[in-house]
Write a protein that holds these residues in place. Structure first.
Motif, PDB file in Angstrom:
ATOM      1  N   THR A 197       0.369  -1.309  -0.054  1.00 19.54           N
ATOM      2  CA  THR A 197      -0.171  -0.250  -0.073  1.00 19.54           C
ATOM      3  C   THR A 197       0.804   1.454  -0.311  1.00 19.54           C
ATOM      4  O   THR A 197       0.607   2.065  -0.910  1.00 19.54           O
ATOM      5  CB  THR A 197      -1.259  -0.021   1.474  1.00 19.54           C
ATOM      6  OG1 THR A 197      -1.679  -1.437   1.176  1.00 19.54           O
ATOM      7  CG2 THR A 197      -1.456   1.410   1.071  1.00 19.54           C
ATOM      8  N   ILE A 198       2.187   1.556   0.990  1.00 16.64           N
ATOM      9  CA  ILE A 198       2.622   2.352   0.602  1.00 16.64           C
ATOM     10  C   ILE A 198       3.139   2.699  -0.585  1.00 16.64           C
ATOM     11  O   ILE A 198       3.828   3.429  -0.895  1.00 16.64           O
ATOM     12  CB  ILE A 198       4.157   2.269   2.130  1.00 16.64           C
ATOM     13  CG1 ILE A 198       2.986   2.434   3.152  1.00 16.64           C
ATOM     14  CG2 ILE A 198       5.365   2.941   1.931  1.00 16.64           C
ATOM     15  CD1 ILE A 198       4.608   1.691   3.582  1.00 16.64           C
ATOM     16  N   ILE A 199       4.003   1.202  -1.357  1.00 12.94           N
ATOM     17  CA  ILE A 199       3.848   1.686  -2.860  1.00 12.94           C
ATOM     18  C   ILE A 199       3.308   2.283  -3.715  1.00 12.94           C
ATOM     19  O   ILE A 199       3.786   2.880  -4.678  1.00 12.94           O
ATOM     20  CB  ILE A 199       5.333   0.317  -2.905  1.00 12.94           C
ATOM     21  CG1 ILE A 199       6.703   0.266  -2.213  1.00 12.94           C
ATOM     22  CG2 ILE A 199       5.393   0.248  -4.538  1.00 12.94           C
ATOM     23  CD1 ILE A 199       7.495   1.523  -2.533  1.00 12.94           C
ATOM     24  N   THR A 200       1.797   2.208  -3.775  1.00 11.68           N
ATOM     25  CA  THR A 200       1.152   2.175  -4.954  1.00 11.68           C
ATOM     26  C   THR A 200       0.926   3.637  -3.857  1.00 11.68           C
ATOM     27  O   THR A 200       0.826   4.126  -4.841  1.00 11.68           O
ATOM     28  CB  THR A 200      -0.353   1.171  -4.233  1.00 11.68           C
ATOM     29  OG1 THR A 200       0.017  -0.237  -4.144  1.00 11.68           O
ATOM     30  CG2 THR A 200      -1.081   1.555  -5.265  1.00 11.68           C
ATOM     31  N   GLU A 201       0.861   4.326  -2.794  1.00 11.54           N
ATOM     32  CA  GLU A 201       0.372   4.924  -2.215  1.00 11.54           C
ATOM     33  C   GLU A 201       1.594   6.444  -2.671  1.00 11.54           C
ATOM     34  O   GLU A 201       0.859   7.462  -3.361  1.00 11.54           O
ATOM     35  CB  GLU A 201       0.800   5.147  -1.044  1.00 11.54           C
ATOM     36  CG  GLU A 201      -1.575   4.866  -0.519  1.00 11.54           C
ATOM     37  CD  GLU A 201      -2.482   5.477  -1.209  1.00 11.54           C
ATOM     38  OE1 GLU A 201      -2.397   6.878  -1.651  1.00 11.54           O
ATOM     39  OE2 GLU A 201      -3.134   4.502  -1.677  1.00 11.54           O
ATOM     40  N   LEU A 202       3.009   5.851  -2.382  1.00  7.42           N
ATOM     41  CA  LEU A 202       4.372   6.680  -3.627  1.00  7.42           C
ATOM     42  C   LEU A 202       4.453   6.595  -4.643  1.00  7.42           C
ATOM     43  O   LEU A 202       4.246   8.033  -5.197  1.00  7.42           O
ATOM     44  CB  LEU A 202       5.363   6.581  -3.228  1.00  7.42           C
ATOM     45  CG  LEU A 202       5.092   6.606  -1.114  1.00  7.42           C
ATOM     46  CD1 LEU A 202       6.781   5.781  -0.887  1.00  7.42           C
ATOM     47  CD2 LEU A 202       5.435   7.621  -1.414  1.00  7.42           C
ATOM     48  N   ARG A 203       3.568   5.880  -5.482  1.00  7.30           N
ATOM     49  CA  ARG A 203       4.216   6.114  -6.560  1.00  7.30           C
ATOM     50  C   ARG A 203       2.454   7.021  -7.439  1.00  7.30           C
ATOM     51  O   ARG A 203       3.369   7.716  -8.299  1.00  7.30           O
ATOM     52  CB  ARG A 203       3.071   4.690  -7.809  1.00  7.30           C
ATOM     53  CG  ARG A 203       4.839   3.916  -7.263  1.00  7.30           C
ATOM     54  CD  ARG A 203       3.982   2.154  -8.144  1.00  7.30           C
ATOM     55  NE  ARG A 203       5.361   1.440  -7.978  1.00  7.30           N
ATOM     56  CZ  ARG A 203       5.450  -0.116  -7.854  1.00  7.30           C
ATOM     57  NH1 ARG A 203       4.513  -0.267  -7.854  1.00  7.30           N
ATOM     58  NH2 ARG A 203       6.649   0.014  -7.931  1.00  7.30           N
ATOM     59  N   ARG A 204       1.675   6.879  -7.001  1.00  7.23           N
ATOM     60  CA  ARG A 204      -0.095   7.786  -7.490  1.00  7.23           C
ATOM     61  C   ARG A 204       0.360   9.203  -7.170  1.00  7.23           C
ATOM     62  O   ARG A 204      -0.224  10.369  -7.502  1.00  7.23           O
ATOM     63  CB  ARG A 204      -0.998   7.080  -6.753  1.00  7.23           C
ATOM     64  CG  ARG A 204      -1.468   5.687  -7.406  1.00  7.23           C
ATOM     65  CD  ARG A 204      -2.575   5.377  -6.128  1.00  7.23           C
ATOM     66  NE  ARG A 204      -3.257   4.065  -7.085  1.00  7.23           N
ATOM     67  CZ  ARG A 204      -4.171   3.136  -5.838  1.00  7.23           C
ATOM     68  NH1 ARG A 204      -4.621   3.877  -5.090  1.00  7.23           N
ATOM     69  NH2 ARG A 204      -4.055   1.747  -6.621  1.00  7.23           N
ATOM     70  N   SER A 205       1.078   9.154  -6.096  1.00  2.03           N
ATOM     71  CA  SER A 205       1.040  10.745  -5.686  1.00  2.03           C
ATOM     72  C   SER A 205       2.531  11.512  -6.312  1.00  2.03           C
ATOM     73  O   SER A 205       2.815  10.728  -6.756  1.00  2.03           O
ATOM     74  CB  SER A 205       1.364  11.175  -3.772  1.00  2.03           C
ATOM     75  OG  SER A 205       1.686  11.461  -3.437  1.00  2.03           O
ATOM     76  N   SER A 206       1.837  12.562  -6.318  1.00  3.70           N
ATOM     77  CA  SER A 206       2.528  14.282  -6.662  1.00  3.70           C
ATOM     78  C   SER A 206       3.301  14.553  -6.213  1.00  3.70           C
ATOM     79  O   SER A 206       4.259  14.862  -6.494  1.00  3.70           O
ATOM     80  CB  SER A 206       2.395  14.764  -8.201  1.00  3.70           C
ATOM     81  OG  SER A 206       0.684  15.231  -7.058  1.00  3.70           O
TER      82      SER A 206
ATOM     83  N   ARG B  47      11.120   7.840  -5.956  1.00  9.71           N
ATOM     84  CA  ARG B  47      12.043   8.196  -6.719  1.00  9.71           C
ATOM     85  C   ARG B  47      11.411   7.765  -8.001  1.00  9.71           C
ATOM     86  O   ARG B  47      11.974   6.275  -8.064  1.00  9.71           O
ATOM     87  CB  ARG B  47      13.525   7.901  -6.996  1.00  9.71           C
ATOM     88  CG  ARG B  47      14.808   9.017  -7.624  1.00  9.71           C
ATOM     89  CD  ARG B  47      15.962   8.762  -7.177  1.00  9.71           C
ATOM     90  NE  ARG B  47      16.501   8.396  -8.447  1.00  9.71           N
ATOM     91  CZ  ARG B  47      17.861   8.512  -8.094  1.00  9.71           C
ATOM     92  NH1 ARG B  47      18.897   8.433  -7.176  1.00  9.71           N
ATOM     93  NH2 ARG B  47      18.649   8.748  -9.237  1.00  9.71           N
ATOM     94  N   LYS B  48      11.507   8.219  -9.164  1.00 15.55           N
ATOM     95  CA  LYS B  48      11.074   7.531 -10.194  1.00 15.55           C
ATOM     96  C   LYS B  48      12.208   7.455 -11.371  1.00 15.55           C
ATOM     97  O   LYS B  48      13.695   8.340 -11.717  1.00 15.55           O
ATOM     98  CB  LYS B  48       9.840   8.726 -11.435  1.00 15.55           C
ATOM     99  CG  LYS B  48       8.785   9.064 -10.731  1.00 15.55           C
ATOM    100  CD  LYS B  48       8.539   8.037 -10.598  1.00 15.55           C
ATOM    101  CE  LYS B  48       7.110   8.283  -9.936  1.00 15.55           C
ATOM    102  NZ  LYS B  48       6.298   8.072  -8.181  1.00 15.55           N
ATOM    103  N   SER B  49      13.006   6.259 -11.207  1.00 18.65           N
ATOM    104  CA  SER B  49      13.499   5.928 -11.930  1.00 18.65           C
ATOM    105  C   SER B  49      13.944   4.889 -13.072  1.00 18.65           C
ATOM    106  O   SER B  49      13.457   3.586 -12.720  1.00 18.65           O
ATOM    107  CB  SER B  49      15.129   5.548 -10.785  1.00 18.65           C
ATOM    108  OG  SER B  49      16.378   4.647 -11.338  1.00 18.65           O
ATOM    109  N   GLU B  50      14.117   5.245 -13.878  1.00 20.67           N
ATOM    110  CA  GLU B  50      14.777   3.334 -14.494  1.00 20.67           C
ATOM    111  C   GLU B  50      15.651   2.499 -14.026  1.00 20.67           C
ATOM    112  O   GLU B  50      15.323   0.939 -14.162  1.00 20.67           O
ATOM    113  CB  GLU B  50      15.438   3.822 -15.969  1.00 20.67           C
ATOM    114  CG  GLU B  50      15.060   4.795 -16.913  1.00 20.67           C
ATOM    115  CD  GLU B  50      15.918   5.236 -18.065  1.00 20.67           C
ATOM    116  OE1 GLU B  50      16.332   4.543 -18.147  1.00 20.67           O
ATOM    117  OE2 GLU B  50      15.418   6.557 -18.790  1.00 20.67           O
TER     118      GLU B  50
END
Length: 183
Positions: free
Chosen positions: A9-18, A61-64
């Protein structure tokens, strides 16, 4: 809610949040203490998620690439096999380090991406008077491995486990080694 579900849930929320999400906000949403969230974040970082702490909260952090630390044990003769598993699955061995009870974390940068890099590394070890860091801790050591996805890291973890190379963390070992001083 199970701990693994909470971390998902933490990862999902972090991915969705700006915007950053504070530990207190996560604690309130998930019905746990802020300290539990801090521990979850440390575990997620150890799994390879690049979660940054800001003064306003956590951001992903959005990373490849993603990273994961693997604790392993094997003989010096098995280095080639261990490294080959990692690079053949698509991983990059960024470093080798040990956690010594007296000296703390001692780290050596490796940057191994291919079997050619493995051969060069082993030639350097064999031609010199140096030994791998793992010799300071009876074969126990760690590697930070990067890959293009968490799925690649999962495959590496599975292959290392099947080869019998993975070792469990002990109570005295820190979970997030990246924040430890290195030599």
């Amino acid at each position: 809610m199970k701990a693994s579900q909470r971390r998902d849930t933490i990862i999902t929320e972090l991915r969705r949040s700006s915007e950053p999400i504070s530990g207190g906000e996560f604690a309130k949403r998930l019905g746990v203490s802020r300290q539990v969230i801090v521990q979850d974040i440390s575990l997620l970082r150890a799994q390879g998620y690049q979660i940054l702490s800001t003064n306003r909260g956590y951001v992903l952090r959005k990373s490849e690439t993603v990273e994961r630390v693997f604790k392993v044990i094997h003989s010096e003769e098995q280095i080639r096999q261990e490294f080959a598993i990692i690079v053949d699955c698509g991983g990059r061995i960024m470093d080798e380090f040990v956690f010594h009870k007296v000296y703390g974390v001692m780290r050596g940068e490796l940057n191994i991406h291919s079997r050619l890099d493995i051969r060069k590394y082993l030639e350097q070890i064999e031609s010199g008077k140096s030994r791998p860091l793992m010799s300071a801790t009876s074969g126990y050591h760690y590697h930070t491995v990067s890959a293009d996805s968490a799925e690649v890291l999962d495959m590496i973890q599975k292959e290392l486990a099947e080869a019998g190379f993975l070792a469990p963390l002990q109570d005295y070992e820190p979970v997030d080694f990246r924040n430890q001083a290195s030599s």
